[in-house]
Design a protein around this motif. Sequence first.
Motif, mmCIF file in Angstrom:
data_model
loop_
_atom_site.group_PDB
_atom_site.id
_atom_site.type_symbol
_atom_site.label_atom_id
_atom_site.label_comp_id
_atom_site.label_asym_id
_atom_site.label_seq_id
_atom_site.Cartn_x
_atom_site.Cartn_y
_atom_site.Cartn_z
ATOM 1 N N LYS A 103 43.087 57.278 14.069
ATOM 2 C CA LYS A 103 43.530 58.193 15.124
ATOM 3 C C LYS A 103 44.290 57.485 16.245
ATOM 4 O O LYS A 103 44.602 58.088 17.262
ATOM 5 C CB LYS A 103 42.314 58.927 15.708
ATOM 6 N N GLY A 104 44.591 56.225 16.073
ATOM 7 C CA GLY A 104 45.327 55.501 17.105
ATOM 8 C C GLY A 104 44.491 55.167 18.324
ATOM 9 O O GLY A 104 45.019 54.900 19.401
ATOM 10 N N ASN A 105 43.165 55.183 18.184
ATOM 11 C CA ASN A 105 42.275 54.912 19.312
ATOM 12 C C ASN A 105 41.631 53.535 19.188
ATOM 13 O O ASN A 105 40.444 53.363 19.425
ATOM 14 C CB ASN A 105 41.183 55.985 19.404
ATOM 15 N N GLN A 106 42.440 52.553 18.812
ATOM 16 C CA GLN A 106 41.874 51.235 18.529
ATOM 17 C C GLN A 106 41.211 50.590 19.735
ATOM 18 O O GLN A 106 40.319 49.764 19.598
ATOM 19 C CB GLN A 106 42.977 50.298 18.006
ATOM 20 N N TYR A 107 41.658 50.921 20.930
ATOM 21 C CA TYR A 107 41.125 50.285 22.126
ATOM 22 C C TYR A 107 39.911 51.018 22.704
ATOM 23 O O TYR A 107 39.251 50.494 23.591
ATOM 24 C CB TYR A 107 42.203 50.230 23.219
ATOM 25 N N THR A 108 39.643 52.216 22.229
ATOM 26 C CA THR A 108 38.685 53.088 22.899
ATOM 27 C C THR A 108 37.314 52.443 23.084
ATOM 28 O O THR A 108 36.733 52.461 24.169
ATOM 29 C CB THR A 108 38.539 54.416 22.134
ATOM 30 N N LEU A 150 42.172 49.629 29.475
ATOM 31 C CA LEU A 150 42.377 51.049 29.772
ATOM 32 C C LEU A 150 43.858 51.417 29.655
ATOM 33 O O LEU A 150 44.224 52.434 29.046
ATOM 34 C CB LEU A 150 41.865 51.355 31.175
ATOM 35 N N LEU A 151 44.720 50.595 30.221
ATOM 36 C CA LEU A 151 46.160 50.846 30.163
ATOM 37 C C LEU A 151 46.683 50.711 28.731
ATOM 38 O O LEU A 151 47.500 51.521 28.271
ATOM 39 C CB LEU A 151 46.901 49.881 31.082
ATOM 40 N N LYS A 191 57.214 42.198 35.495
ATOM 41 C CA LYS A 191 57.191 41.473 34.214
ATOM 42 C C LYS A 191 56.779 42.363 33.045
ATOM 43 O O LYS A 191 55.952 41.989 32.213
ATOM 44 C CB LYS A 191 56.272 40.250 34.304
ATOM 45 N N HIS A 192 57.330 43.561 33.014
ATOM 46 C CA HIS A 192 57.046 44.489 31.918
ATOM 47 C C HIS A 192 55.546 44.783 31.791
ATOM 48 O O HIS A 192 55.023 44.920 30.680
ATOM 49 C CB HIS A 192 57.584 43.944 30.588
ATOM 50 N N GLY A 193 54.872 44.864 32.908
ATOM 51 C CA GLY A 193 53.446 45.165 32.888
ATOM 52 C C GLY A 193 53.160 46.560 32.361
ATOM 53 O O GLY A 193 53.977 47.475 32.496
ATOM 54 N N ALA A 194 51.980 46.716 31.759
ATOM 55 C CA ALA A 194 51.620 48.000 31.163
ATOM 56 C C ALA A 194 51.557 49.124 32.194
ATOM 57 O O ALA A 194 51.814 50.287 31.884
ATOM 58 C CB ALA A 194 50.274 47.866 30.455
ATOM 59 N N GLY A 195 51.217 48.785 33.436
ATOM 60 C CA GLY A 195 51.073 49.804 34.462
ATOM 61 C C GLY A 195 52.336 50.592 34.724
ATOM 62 O O GLY A 195 52.294 51.795 35.009
ATOM 63 N N ALA A 217 39.486 54.270 36.371
ATOM 64 C CA ALA A 217 38.885 54.702 35.105
ATOM 65 C C ALA A 217 38.439 56.161 35.176
ATOM 66 O O ALA A 217 38.662 56.938 34.237
ATOM 67 C CB ALA A 217 37.697 53.797 34.755
ATOM 68 N N GLU A 218 37.812 56.543 36.274
ATOM 69 C CA GLU A 218 37.371 57.929 36.434
ATOM 70 C C GLU A 218 38.558 58.880 36.518
ATOM 71 O O GLU A 218 38.506 60.004 36.009
ATOM 72 C CB GLU A 218 36.486 58.049 37.677
#
Length: 358
Positions: free
Chosen positions: A208-213, A251-252, A273-277, A348-349
């Motif tokens: 389901k593409g939720n590898q990080y969950t 989380l990101l 620097k191409h950060g995920a945020g 996170a919340e």
Amino acid sequence: MKKEIEYEEEIEVKKVKDWSSEYKRLALSYYKVSVCLVSDILENSDNPRILDTVFPVSLFLARQGIELLCKSLILKEISTENSLKLFKDNGHNIYNLWQEYKGLNPNIDSEKFKKLSVYFESINKYNDANSDLWRYPLFEELNNNQEKLKVLNGKTVSIKRTFGSLSRVFSLLLDLNETSENLEQYIVFINNKEDALSNCYLWEDYEKGNQYTGRVIGYIEAAKMIFSNELLIDEKIYPLACVLRQGIELLLKDYLASNFCEFYHNHHVGSVKHGAGKKVIASLKERVSQIECCELDTIEKMLGQIDELDREGNKFKYPTSLDFFNKTTITTRNMDIDILYSYVISIAEYFDYLSYLV
């Protein structure tokens, strides 16, 4: 928005500082936090979510403590400068560090300490040389042993037996360090009778593409448990900061993987620097109301401060680096852990809240 997480202070470099003791002190901090975390996990043995997601965090913390203790031993044998260069060459590879230490102490291969060689070699078996196995999903390990790593997925790990082994390794290293630290009060739960429920099931939802969950849940929950445990703040500040920083990065990455099937392999959480945020905030602003865009502006500023505090996600894993040599002064950053904690938990919340809207 609250005041900033950190402020800077310039101090004189103490060339004669006992860095071996500094590494040992931080090793004990990571170890004690990991043990308290496991104890809290077992108190929640009726909650599979806690067992399955938080235990890998405790494994990372314990492994970090063992690595720091190995480095402390090396610092006792050779100069600080040579030690730090050796650390740079060997990275996080505990087996290689142990071999380096044995080279400095040829008589160390007694029967008692041969167990350490076997154990450190077994860590390399699952290719945790980069200390990433319990920080990221299995698929993110950039190596040639994907099939070897995949065998872990779906397996059950005994919490008490696994952590008991880690504790014995840590105690043997303390013996070499000639440290009489009494850690029995921290590990009494290991001697309790094991039941079938005190196991950790390793899962990652690839389909389901939720590898990080699972990792996100684990690090955020672990941060909450560490923040509220009985240890004094000075005993846990670095491990807690490390877990918080790792949690926000995951989380990101979880958002990008789930929504765009994009997998960022750098550690930056801000917009530079191409950060995920940067991409996460831009994406969310296209999907929420104007009022919520203002809230996202605040979150973007929070991420920027966290990124500036620890851009590579490794500042709180070690007490020093190679950067201070040949300097008379060094700039230190003093951190307000309460603000860092409130930023990460608030973000996170907020993401939990957005999951019901977008």
